[in-house]
Design a protein around this motif. Structure first.
Motif, PDB file in Angstrom:
ATOM      1  N   GLN A  39     -10.243   9.538  -4.745  1.00  0.00           N
ATOM      2  CA  GLN A  39      -9.010   9.202  -4.044  1.00  0.00           C
ATOM      3  C   GLN A  39      -9.145   7.854  -3.349  1.00  0.00           C
ATOM      4  OE1 GLN A  39      -7.974  11.926  -0.918  1.00  0.00           O
ATOM      5  NE2 GLN A  39      -5.986  10.982  -0.537  1.00  0.00           N
ATOM      6  N   TRP A  40     -10.288   7.594  -2.752  1.00  0.00           N
ATOM      7  CA  TRP A  40     -10.446   6.352  -2.010  1.00  0.00           C
ATOM      8  C   TRP A  40     -10.749   5.156  -2.901  1.00  0.00           C
ATOM      9  CZ3 TRP A  40      -8.287   5.221   2.184  1.00  0.00           C
ATOM     10  CH2 TRP A  40      -7.967   6.224   3.087  1.00  0.00           C
ATOM     11  N   VAL A  41     -11.232   5.396  -4.128  1.00  0.00           N
ATOM     12  CA  VAL A  41     -11.337   4.302  -5.090  1.00  0.00           C
ATOM     13  C   VAL A  41      -9.940   3.741  -5.357  1.00  0.00           C
ATOM     14  CG1 VAL A  41     -11.824   3.743  -7.503  1.00  0.00           C
ATOM     15  CG2 VAL A  41     -13.492   5.036  -6.167  1.00  0.00           C
ATOM     16  N   VAL A  42      -8.951   4.627  -5.442  1.00  0.00           N
ATOM     17  CA  VAL A  42      -7.568   4.199  -5.642  1.00  0.00           C
ATOM     18  C   VAL A  42      -6.962   3.671  -4.349  1.00  0.00           C
ATOM     19  CG1 VAL A  42      -5.254   4.960  -6.301  1.00  0.00           C
ATOM     20  CG2 VAL A  42      -7.255   5.822  -7.540  1.00  0.00           C
ATOM     21  N   ASP A  43      -7.129   4.414  -3.265  1.00  0.00           N
ATOM     22  CA  ASP A  43      -6.377   4.144  -2.042  1.00  0.00           C
ATOM     23  C   ASP A  43      -6.955   3.031  -1.177  1.00  0.00           C
ATOM     24  OD1 ASP A  43      -4.494   6.046  -2.641  1.00  0.00           O
ATOM     25  OD2 ASP A  43      -5.542   7.652  -1.592  1.00  0.00           O
ATOM     26  N   ALA A  44      -8.245   2.719  -1.305  1.00  0.00           N
ATOM     27  CA  ALA A  44      -8.821   1.637  -0.500  1.00  0.00           C
ATOM     28  C   ALA A  44      -8.120   0.316  -0.803  1.00  0.00           C
ATOM     29  CB  ALA A  44     -10.330   1.518  -0.770  1.00  0.00           C
ATOM     30  N   TYR A  45      -7.787   0.110  -2.059  1.00  0.00           N
ATOM     31  CA  TYR A  45      -7.061  -1.101  -2.469  1.00  0.00           C
ATOM     32  C   TYR A  45      -5.679  -1.135  -1.824  1.00  0.00           C
ATOM     33  CZ  TYR A  45      -4.834  -4.443  -5.701  1.00  0.00           C
ATOM     34  OH  TYR A  45      -4.173  -5.508  -6.238  1.00  0.00           O
ATOM     35  N   ASN A  46      -4.939  -0.035  -1.974  1.00  0.00           N
ATOM     36  CA  ASN A  46      -3.576   0.007  -1.446  1.00  0.00           C
ATOM     37  C   ASN A  46      -3.543  -0.072   0.073  1.00  0.00           C
ATOM     38  OD1 ASN A  46      -2.466   0.267  -4.021  1.00  0.00           O
ATOM     39  ND2 ASN A  46      -2.709   2.484  -4.005  1.00  0.00           N
ATOM     40  N   LEU A  47      -4.530   0.544   0.738  1.00  0.00           N
ATOM     41  CA  LEU A  47      -4.559   0.536   2.196  1.00  0.00           C
ATOM     42  C   LEU A  47      -4.774  -0.871   2.740  1.00  0.00           C
ATOM     43  CD1 LEU A  47      -4.518   2.080   4.861  1.00  0.00           C
ATOM     44  CD2 LEU A  47      -6.960   2.522   4.569  1.00  0.00           C
ATOM     45  N   ALA A  48      -5.779  -1.574   2.223  1.00  0.00           N
ATOM     46  CA  ALA A  48      -6.037  -2.947   2.679  1.00  0.00           C
ATOM     47  C   ALA A  48      -4.872  -3.861   2.318  1.00  0.00           C
ATOM     48  CB  ALA A  48      -7.333  -3.466   2.057  1.00  0.00           C
ATOM     49  N   PHE A  49      -4.330  -3.676   1.135  1.00  0.00           N
ATOM     50  CA  PHE A  49      -3.196  -4.470   0.664  1.00  0.00           C
ATOM     51  C   PHE A  49      -2.015  -4.322   1.628  1.00  0.00           C
ATOM     52  CE2 PHE A  49      -0.750  -5.327  -3.600  1.00  0.00           C
ATOM     53  CZ  PHE A  49      -0.251  -6.496  -3.070  1.00  0.00           C
ATOM     54  N   ALA A  50      -1.631  -3.081   1.919  1.00  0.00           N
ATOM     55  CA  ALA A  50      -0.457  -2.837   2.765  1.00  0.00           C
ATOM     56  C   ALA A  50      -0.683  -3.285   4.201  1.00  0.00           C
ATOM     57  CB  ALA A  50      -0.094  -1.357   2.726  1.00  0.00           C
ATOM     58  N   ALA A  51      -1.869  -3.022   4.733  1.00  0.00           N
ATOM     59  CA  ALA A  51      -2.126  -3.319   6.142  1.00  0.00           C
ATOM     60  C   ALA A  51      -2.097  -4.812   6.432  1.00  0.00           C
ATOM     61  CB  ALA A  51      -3.476  -2.727   6.552  1.00  0.00           C
ATOM     62  N   LEU A  52      -2.465  -5.640   5.465  1.00  0.00           N
ATOM     63  CA  LEU A  52      -2.663  -7.067   5.731  1.00  0.00           C
ATOM     64  C   LEU A  52      -1.573  -7.965   5.153  1.00  0.00           C
ATOM     65  CD1 LEU A  52      -6.527  -7.121   5.130  1.00  0.00           C
ATOM     66  CD2 LEU A  52      -5.338  -7.205   7.321  1.00  0.00           C
ATOM     67  N   LEU A  53      -0.566  -7.382   4.511  1.00  0.00           N
ATOM     68  CA  LEU A  53       0.472  -8.205   3.892  1.00  0.00           C
ATOM     69  C   LEU A  53       1.210  -9.080   4.903  1.00  0.00           C
ATOM     70  CD1 LEU A  53       2.091  -5.890   1.201  1.00  0.00           C
ATOM     71  CD2 LEU A  53       1.300  -8.225   0.833  1.00  0.00           C
ATOM     72  N   LEU A  54       1.695  -8.486   5.987  1.00  0.00           N
ATOM     73  CA  LEU A  54       2.428  -9.268   6.982  1.00  0.00           C
ATOM     74  C   LEU A  54       1.549 -10.337   7.614  1.00  0.00           C
ATOM     75  CD1 LEU A  54       4.622  -6.586   8.785  1.00  0.00           C
ATOM     76  CD2 LEU A  54       5.436  -8.568   7.488  1.00  0.00           C
ATOM     77  N   THR A  55       0.300  -9.981   7.857  1.00  0.00           N
ATOM     78  CA  THR A  55      -0.632 -10.937   8.454  1.00  0.00           C
ATOM     79  C   THR A  55      -0.768 -12.182   7.598  1.00  0.00           C
ATOM     80  OG1 THR A  55      -1.878  -9.208   9.583  1.00  0.00           O
ATOM     81  CG2 THR A  55      -3.030 -11.281   9.156  1.00  0.00           C
ATOM     82  N   PHE A  56      -1.063 -11.985   6.315  1.00  0.00           N
ATOM     83  CA  PHE A  56      -1.305 -13.149   5.465  1.00  0.00           C
ATOM     84  C   PHE A  56      -0.012 -13.825   5.023  1.00  0.00           C
ATOM     85  CE2 PHE A  56      -5.490 -11.072   4.958  1.00  0.00           C
ATOM     86  CZ  PHE A  56      -6.270 -12.144   5.363  1.00  0.00           C
ATOM     87  N   GLY A  57       1.099 -13.077   4.976  1.00  0.00           N
ATOM     88  CA  GLY A  57       2.370 -13.742   4.730  1.00  0.00           C
ATOM     89  C   GLY A  57       2.707 -14.717   5.833  1.00  0.00           C
ATOM     90  N   SER A  58       2.472 -14.307   7.086  1.00  0.00           N
ATOM     91  CA  SER A  58       2.713 -15.193   8.222  1.00  0.00           C
ATOM     92  C   SER A  58       1.742 -16.371   8.230  1.00  0.00           C
ATOM     93  CB  SER A  58       2.580 -14.393   9.524  1.00  0.00           C
ATOM     94  OG  SER A  58       2.656 -15.239  10.648  1.00  0.00           O
ATOM     95  N   LEU A  59       0.471 -16.100   7.987  1.00  0.00           N
ATOM     96  CA  LEU A  59      -0.524 -17.179   7.997  1.00  0.00           C
ATOM     97  C   LEU A  59      -0.273 -18.188   6.878  1.00  0.00           C
ATOM     98  CD1 LEU A  59      -3.785 -15.153   8.789  1.00  0.00           C
ATOM     99  CD2 LEU A  59      -2.464 -16.621  10.338  1.00  0.00           C
ATOM    100  N   SER A  60       0.242 -17.724   5.739  1.00  0.00           N
ATOM    101  CA  SER A  60       0.509 -18.669   4.647  1.00  0.00           C
ATOM    102  C   SER A  60       1.639 -19.618   5.013  1.00  0.00           C
ATOM    103  CB  SER A  60       0.848 -17.907   3.362  1.00  0.00           C
ATOM    104  OG  SER A  60       2.106 -17.265   3.454  1.00  0.00           O
ATOM    105  N   ASP A  61       2.645 -19.134   5.754  1.00  0.00           N
ATOM    106  CA  ASP A  61       3.700 -20.032   6.232  1.00  0.00           C
ATOM    107  C   ASP A  61       3.121 -21.108   7.141  1.00  0.00           C
ATOM    108  OD1 ASP A  61       5.793 -18.802   4.914  1.00  0.00           O
ATOM    109  OD2 ASP A  61       6.328 -17.506   6.594  1.00  0.00           O
TER     110      ASP A  61
END
Length: 508
Positions: A39-61
């Motif tokens: 389960q975590w082989v699948v979900d570790a990717y999605n968890l990090a992806f979702a948690a950090l999207l807003l952070t890096f979207g803002s930093l890229s601006d």
């Protein structure tokens, strides 16, 4: 060439959301992974992806979208390559989490760069339609690519193969994509970054874990409560800081917030669909991984067609009409699938059903994404893209968790009622673990009793499948009603001209 580079980057990120699923049985054999580790082989990717999207979207601006895109592809490619050489489940889970970090750096930048390069609404809509098409097709192609690699190579090839694709995307980005950032960006909003990452990370983690611990368990309820508190704190802070990472007033614009809701609903149904249809093809119909993936081609191709056509139709006839039609089509698919679900249904009928679903998915997600990006200024394109991407991941995670919970609950209750009396407790216990386990134990039970276990498991699965389809269809129908009520037909004002907010450096 700019569009090709950005589409390739988006393709590899989305492909990796589903490609790993077909390798899970091999990870059990080769790495001796437990169910929780899988389960975590699948979900570790999605968890990090979702948690950090807003952070890096803002930093890229603030710091540059091209640089963030290149850094993200580098992190993603390196972590994917490392994942292919891991020797334990824990190492692979760690590599998947780093891949999610790279995905969060990469994915918002692709859409924000598209919005800054293609500035007129019609050309932006066409480009976003292709972006939506490639993202949807990549998600649906994941099982096909993974199945082919598994038939010819080891499980490690699924991870190693992503590295050269990421490298090619890096070369294309370096050669063609212009630099782009918000020239008026202030210092980074550190409290906002921390609160958004903590809130989204805890919310997605709780959704992932809720099916195992129970949606009404103390653990789940406390997780949702703390996530809600963090979200409220994030909104409070963003309203008071002079330089917020996300202008929360955007959500007052229905073109932004209602479209975000439509994207959430669309990906709730998409990931729920992939979850259910993969189980059906592999267990009930007995198709191997590659054959299962190939049979998903109708939905992959129709998502692409619907995405490209949907954005152009939305420009001409209005976003409200096209998104509503897409959601109605998805609701119709699920209703049709619920009443026709059987172990012997013709694949021709299934293919037509998948085309209906794929067209609905494309008509919904791509025009809604174009609406979101049209509601934000190009200076805030990174954050706007991140909100769009977050709604996709949140909807997809909810889709698997909710529909999976509905299916599992109904499968267990119907199996208890249908299993023949007098079976050993060990047999019934194994049959309740999963459909695959039930089929395996049925093969070891002699005579008519074994066939009875097999038939009971099939009927229980189809019952859970039908009700799961009705739940997903109900969500899509509700989304259609909300789109009619709240989603504007067209932008309230003409799109900004190139001269009003040029913040990219053109290529000469």
């Amino acid at each position: 060439m700019i569009l090709v580079a950005l589409l390739l980057a988006a393709f590899v990120i989305n492909l990796d959301t589903t490609i790993v699923n077909v390798a899970l049985p091999a990870l059990v054999r080769e790495l001796h992974a437990t169910t929780t580790q899988l389960q975590w082989v699948v979900d570790a990717y999605n968890l990090a992806f979702a948690a950090l999207l807003l952070t890096f979207g803002s930093l890229s601006d603030r710091f540059g979208r091209k640089g963030m895109l290149l850094a993200g592809l580098t992190v993603f490619g390196a972590a994917s390559l490392a994942g292919g050489f891991t020797t334990s489940p824990a190492q692979l889970i760690a590599a998947r989490a780093v891949m999610g970090l790279g995905a969060a750096m990469t994915f918002p930048a692709t859409l924000s760069l598209i919005s800054n390069v293609f500035t007129q609404r019609r050309e932006r809509a066409r480009a976003i339609g292709l972006w939506g098409a490639i993202a949807g097709v990549a998600i649906a192609l994941g099982p096909i690519v993974g199945g082919w690699l598994l038939e010819h190579f080891s499980w490690a090839s699924i991870f190693i193969a992503m590295a050269p694709v990421a490298a090619l995307a890096i070369v294309l980005v370096l050669a063609s994509v212009p630099s782009s950032k918000n020239p008026d960006a202030a210092a980074a909003d550190i409290p906002g970054l921390v609160l958004s990452a903590a809130a989204m990370g805890l919310l997605v983690f709780t959704i992932i874990e809720a099916p195992d611990y129970g949606w009404s368990s103390a653990r789940s309820l406390s997780g949702f409560a703390v996530a809600a508190v963090l979200l409220v704190a994030f909104v409070w802070w963003e309203q008071r800081t002079s330089h917020p990472m996300l202008d929360v007033r955007l959500f007052r614009n229905m073109r932004f917030s209602a479209a975000s809701g439509a994207v959430t609903v669309a990906f709730f149904t998409l990931f729920g669909f992939i979850f259910l249809i993969t189980l059906y093809f592999q267990f009930v119909r007995g198709y191997p991984p590659l054959s299962t993936g190939v049979r998903l081609l109708p939905v992959a191709l129709s998502v692409g067609v619907g995405s490209v056509a949907g954005t152009q139709l939305a420009v001409r006839f209005g976003t409200k009409l096209i998104v509503t039609l897409g959601l109605v089509a998805m609701a119709g698919f699920y209703a049709w699938a619920a009443v026709t679900a059987s172990a012997t249904l013709s694949y021709g009928i299934i293919a037509v059903q998948m085309v209906l679903y794929g067209l609905g998915m494309g008509l919904t997600s791509a025009p809604a994404t174009e609406s979101i990006m049209g509601a934000v200024s190009r200076r805030q394109a990174g954050v706007g893209s991140a909100v769009n991407d977050t709604t996709r991941l949140l909807g997809g995670t909810l889709g698997v968790a909710v529909i999976g919970s509905v299916y599992a609950s109904l499968y267990g209750s119907r199996l208890t009622a249908d299993l023949p009396a007098g079976l050993p407790h060990a047999v019934t216990a194994i049959a309740h673990q999963s459909l695959g386990a039930a089929y395996a134990v049925a093969g070891r039970v002699p005579g008519a009793a074994g066939q009875a276990v097999h038939d009971a498991a099939t009927n229980a699965f189809l019952h859970g499948l039908s009700v799961g389809c009705l739940v997903a269809g109900g969500v899509a129908a509700t989304g259609a009603i909300l789109a009619v009520l709240f989603l504007p037909a067209q932008p309230a004002s003409p799109p900004e001209t190139v001269s009003s907010s040029v913040d990219y450096l053109p290529v000469h």
